[in-house]
Design an enzyme around this catalytic site. Structure first.
Site, short mmCIF file in Angstrom:
data_model
loop_
_atom_site.label_atom_id
_atom_site.label_comp_id
_atom_site.label_asym_id
_atom_site.label_seq_id
_atom_site.Cartn_x
_atom_site.Cartn_y
_atom_site.Cartn_z
N ARG A 57 0.83 -1.23 0.00
CA ARG A 57 0.00 0.00 0.00
C ARG A 57 0.86 1.27 0.00
NH1 ARG A 57 -3.29 -2.67 3.95
NH2 ARG A 57 -4.85 -3.87 2.84
N LYS B 148 2.57 11.49 -10.75
CA LYS B 148 1.59 10.78 -11.56
C LYS B 148 2.23 9.48 -12.00
CE LYS B 148 -1.56 14.17 -13.60
NZ LYS B 148 -2.04 14.79 -14.86
N GLU C 221 8.04 18.55 -24.36
CA GLU C 221 7.54 18.87 -23.00
C GLU C 221 8.28 20.10 -22.43
OE1 GLU C 221 4.86 17.29 -21.80
OE2 GLU C 221 5.04 15.10 -21.98
N LYS D 4 7.43 22.77 -13.23
CA LYS D 4 6.54 21.66 -12.84
C LYS D 4 6.40 21.60 -11.32
CE LYS D 4 4.92 17.09 -13.59
NZ LYS D 4 4.85 15.91 -14.43
N GLU E 171 -4.39 17.65 -9.17
CA GLU E 171 -5.07 18.15 -10.37
C GLU E 171 -6.55 18.47 -10.13
OE1 GLU E 171 -3.71 16.42 -14.22
OE2 GLU E 171 -5.85 16.40 -14.72
N ARG F 48 -3.20 22.25 -12.11
CA ARG F 48 -2.29 21.24 -12.67
C ARG F 48 -2.71 20.78 -14.06
NH1 ARG F 48 0.82 16.13 -9.84
NH2 ARG F 48 1.77 15.42 -11.78
N ASN G 141 -1.30 19.55 -18.97
CA ASN G 141 -1.88 18.69 -20.00
C ASN G 141 -2.00 19.38 -21.35
OD1 ASN G 141 -4.20 16.10 -19.99
ND2 ASN G 141 -2.51 16.13 -18.54
N HIS H 200 -2.14 17.43 -24.57
CA HIS H 200 -2.24 16.01 -24.24
C HIS H 200 -3.59 15.38 -24.59
CE1 HIS H 200 1.51 16.80 -22.24
NE2 HIS H 200 1.62 15.55 -21.85
N HIS I 126 -2.83 12.26 -26.46
CA HIS I 126 -3.14 10.94 -25.89
C HIS I 126 -4.09 10.16 -26.80
CE1 HIS I 126 -2.01 11.74 -21.37
NE2 HIS I 126 -0.97 11.54 -22.13
N HIS J 163 5.28 9.51 -27.03
CA HIS J 163 4.46 10.47 -26.27
C HIS J 163 4.78 11.93 -26.62
CE1 HIS J 163 2.18 12.18 -22.96
NE2 HIS J 163 3.27 12.86 -22.61
N1 LIG Z 1 4.10 10.82 -14.96
C1 LIG Z 1 4.15 11.95 -15.64
O1 LIG Z 1 3.94 13.05 -15.11
C2 LIG Z 1 4.49 11.89 -17.09
C3 LIG Z 1 4.88 13.06 -17.76
C4 LIG Z 1 5.22 12.99 -19.10
C5 LIG Z 1 5.23 11.75 -19.75
N2 LIG Z 1 4.87 10.64 -19.06
C6 LIG Z 1 4.94 9.32 -19.70
O2 LIG Z 1 6.30 9.06 -20.01
C7 LIG Z 1 6.36 8.15 -21.11
C8 LIG Z 1 7.33 8.66 -22.14
O3 LIG Z 1 8.61 8.75 -21.54
P1 LIG Z 1 9.93 8.70 -22.43
O4 LIG Z 1 9.79 9.64 -23.56
O5 LIG Z 1 11.06 8.82 -21.52
O6 LIG Z 1 9.84 7.26 -23.07
P2 LIG Z 1 10.62 5.89 -22.75
O7 LIG Z 1 10.66 5.60 -21.34
O8 LIG Z 1 10.03 4.89 -23.68
O9 LIG Z 1 12.11 6.25 -23.21
C9 LIG Z 1 12.33 6.56 -24.55
C10 LIG Z 1 13.34 5.58 -25.20
O10 LIG Z 1 14.64 6.01 -24.86
C11 LIG Z 1 15.37 4.95 -24.24
N3 LIG Z 1 16.28 5.58 -23.30
C12 LIG Z 1 15.93 6.22 -22.15
N4 LIG Z 1 17.02 6.82 -21.62
C13 LIG Z 1 18.05 6.53 -22.44
C14 LIG Z 1 19.42 6.89 -22.43
N5 LIG Z 1 19.94 7.69 -21.50
N6 LIG Z 1 20.21 6.41 -23.42
C15 LIG Z 1 19.68 5.64 -24.41
N7 LIG Z 1 18.39 5.29 -24.48
C16 LIG Z 1 17.58 5.75 -23.50
C17 LIG Z 1 14.33 4.04 -23.67
O11 LIG Z 1 14.81 2.74 -23.53
C18 LIG Z 1 13.22 4.14 -24.73
O12 LIG Z 1 13.50 3.29 -25.81
C19 LIG Z 1 4.94 8.05 -21.65
O13 LIG Z 1 4.38 6.84 -21.22
C20 LIG Z 1 4.24 9.21 -21.01
O14 LIG Z 1 2.85 8.97 -20.87
C21 LIG Z 1 4.51 10.69 -17.76
O1 LIG Z 2 2.14 15.93 -14.48
C1 LIG Z 2 1.11 16.27 -15.06
O2 LIG Z 2 0.12 16.67 -14.45
C2 LIG Z 2 1.03 16.20 -16.53
O3 LIG Z 2 -0.04 16.35 -17.10
C3 LIG Z 2 2.30 15.96 -17.28
C4 LIG Z 2 2.12 15.31 -18.64
O4 LIG Z 2 3.21 15.70 -19.43
C5 LIG Z 2 2.10 13.81 -18.58
O5 LIG Z 2 2.12 13.27 -19.88
C6 LIG Z 2 1.05 13.15 -17.74
O6 LIG Z 2 1.29 11.77 -17.59
C7 LIG Z 2 -0.32 13.27 -18.34
O7 LIG Z 2 -1.20 13.02 -17.32
P1 LIG Z 2 -2.66 12.47 -17.53
O8 LIG Z 2 -3.30 12.71 -16.22
O9 LIG Z 2 -3.28 13.24 -18.64
O10 LIG Z 2 -2.53 11.03 -17.86
ZN LIG Z 3 3.30 14.51 -21.22
#
Ligand SMILES: NC(=O)c1ccc[n+]([C@@H]2O[C@H](COP(=O)([O-])OP(=O)(O)OC[C@H]3O[C@@H](n4cnc5c(N)ncnc54)[C@H](O)[C@@H]3O)[C@@H](O)[C@H]2O)c1
Ligand SMILES: O=C(O)C(=O)C[C@@H](O)[C@H](O)[C@H](O)COP(=O)(O)O
Ligand SMILES: [Zn+2]
Length: 376
Positions: A129, A151, A193, A234, A244, A248, A252, A255, A259, A274
């Site tokens: 948990r 998130k 981003e 951020k 959010e 917040r 988005n 997005h 998305h 993404h």
């Molecule tokens: N939680 C949040 O607030 C938030 C915010 C923005 C995006 N996201 C999510 O993040 C994801 C996208 O993240 P991403 O763009 O990092 O994608 P990813 O994690 O797929 O990484 C991109 C690619 O780069 C490679 N890689 C990563 N670091 C590397 C390095 N230093 N050297 C060589 N290769 C490397 C990975 O293996 C992958 O193939 C999506 O699922 C998106 O929804 C979440």
């Molecule tokens: O952190 C946030 O809040 C964001 O919206 C950042 C976005 O870049 C990110 O892709 C996030 O995962 C999108 O959130 P979601 O709630 O639309 O899934």
């Molecule tokens: Zn994003």
């Protein structure tokens, strides 16, 4: 890799009361990870989750650094790519954490991009948990966005990130040196981003990016500055509205469209990642705002020109392969987490750096717009 004594060049604090945490930014932080973690956390057992591209480069130095600081760690390496953000891969992550007997005061560590960060953070949020969680983001996107703010989650065929929890990390270590091995395509995706923060409410940052983007891509001081400005932007939003309830949602920007396009391409990273979806979505958000007479079409042209200049896709037609009809994209938009009582919420804009949250956006307007942009 630089010596483990290297201090972070920049530090951003995420202020969330007793759940506040630091984001350290600079070169050499993977080699310094053991010391940084041991000085902040009591636990001495960790499970490190990574992917097949990142692990061969950075897992061994991280494990060595943890060991040097008296931290016992196990690791799990998953396939790279968006499809890994799924129930299929959540199960082995949870089992690895439990199998390693990670207690609540120990920690789960994500070493990778946003995919590994979101998936691992979700597992950390639900195992026992809630377990402590450390983000070691290795992509530009993860360093400027996904590692910050808590998130976490996985995707569903119904839409992006529809299954997840808010679970803040205890520490973020953004080692800027590792960005040198990121592919140009993934660097550009992360840059979308970065530009987003300018477009939300920092017009002067967007101006700066237009003038300095080549230096950001080249590395060095400009890159670290862009990452630090992004993390601070951020952190400010997350501190003001962690869950959010309002503000917040600005993060988005781009997005809702982006998305829907990711779901429409079945999370196939070969077609769309993404950040690329966000780039196309931000242009669409500016164009839709112009269509609603909220902003000048010149702003949409300016945004598109910049994103195009760095090599990002800016149009739905830039996505390889066929897209489903506008009606199917609307189905994905209808599953967006910002929908309230069936009413669509979009981040719209009055111009560069003047974004705002618009609820009750008429679905018929969005459908008409998408049909224009994506005639079948
Ligand atoms: N939680 C949040 O607030 C938030 C915010 C923005 C995006 N996201 C999510 O993040 C994801 C996208 O993240 P991403 O763009 O990092 O994608 P990813 O994690 O797929 O990484 C991109 C690619 O780069 C490679 N890689 C990563 N670091 C590397 C390095 N230093 N050297 C060589 N290769 C490397 C990975 O293996 C992958 O193939 C999506 O699922 C998106 O929804 C979440
Ligand atoms: O952190 C946030 O809040 C964001 O919206 C950042 C976005 O870049 C990110 O892709 C996030 O995962 C999108 O959130 P979601 O709630 O639309 O899934
Ligand atoms: Zn994003």
């Amino acid at each position: 890799m630089t010596n483990h004594a290297t201090p972070a060049e920049r530090k951003v604090r995420v202020n969330l009361g007793d759940r506040s945490y630091d984001i350290l930014i600079g070169p050499g932080l993977i080699a310094a990870a053991g010391g940084e973690i041991a000085s902040r956390l009591k636990g001495r057992r960790m499970a490190v989750i990574s992917d097949e591209n990142v692990a061969p480069r950075y897992l061994e130095p991280l494990m060595a650094s943890l060991k040097e600081s008296g931290i016992e760690a196990v690791s799990l390496v998953l396939p790279a790519g968006e499809k890994t953000k799924s129930f299929e891969h959540l199960i082995p992550v949870c089992e690895a954490i439990l199998g390693a007997r990670i207690e609540r005061n120990d920690a789960v560590v994500a070493l990778g991009g946003g995919v590994i960060g979101d998936l691992t953070g979700f597992a950390a949020g639900i195992v026992r948990r809630g377990s402590r969680f450390i983000q070691i983001p290795t992509s530009l996107l993860a360093q400027v966005d996904s590692s910050v703010g808590g998130k976490t989650g996985i995707n569903s065929p119904h839409g992006k990130n529809l299954i997840g929890v808010f679970h803040q990390p205890d520490l973020v270590l953004a080692d800027t040196e590792v960005l040198d091995t990121l592919s140009p395509r993934e660097f550009r995706a992360g840059y979308a981003e970065v530009a987003k923060y300018g477009l939300i409410d920092k017009p002067e940052f967007f101006d700066w990016l237009e003038r300095n983007w080549q230096a950001v891509f080249a590395g060095g001081a400009a890159r670290i500055e862009a990452i630090a400005v992004s993390c601070q932007a951020k952190a400010d939003v997350v501190a003001a509205d962690e869950r959010e309830n309002g503000l917040r949602a600005l993060l988005n920007l781009g997005h809702t469209f982006g998305h829907a396009l990711e779901a429409a391409t079945e999370y196939d990273s070969r077609r769309l990642v993404h950040g690329e979806g966000v780039a196309i979505g931000m242009v669409l958000a500016h164009e839709f705002s112009a269509r609603m007479n909220l902003a000048s079409p010149d702003d949409a042209r300016r945004v598109e020109a910049h994103l195009k200049a760095v090599g990002l896709p800016t149009r739905m037609a830039d996505i390889p392969g066929d897209l489903p009809p506008a009606e199917r994209l609307m189905e994905a938009i209808g599953q967006d987490k910002k929908v309230k009582g069936g009413r669509l919420t979009f981040i719209l804009t009055r111009g560069v750096g003047q974004s705002f949250v618009a609820d009750d956006v008429p679905a018929s307007e969005v459908l008409g717009f998408l049909k224009e942009k994506h005639p079948q």
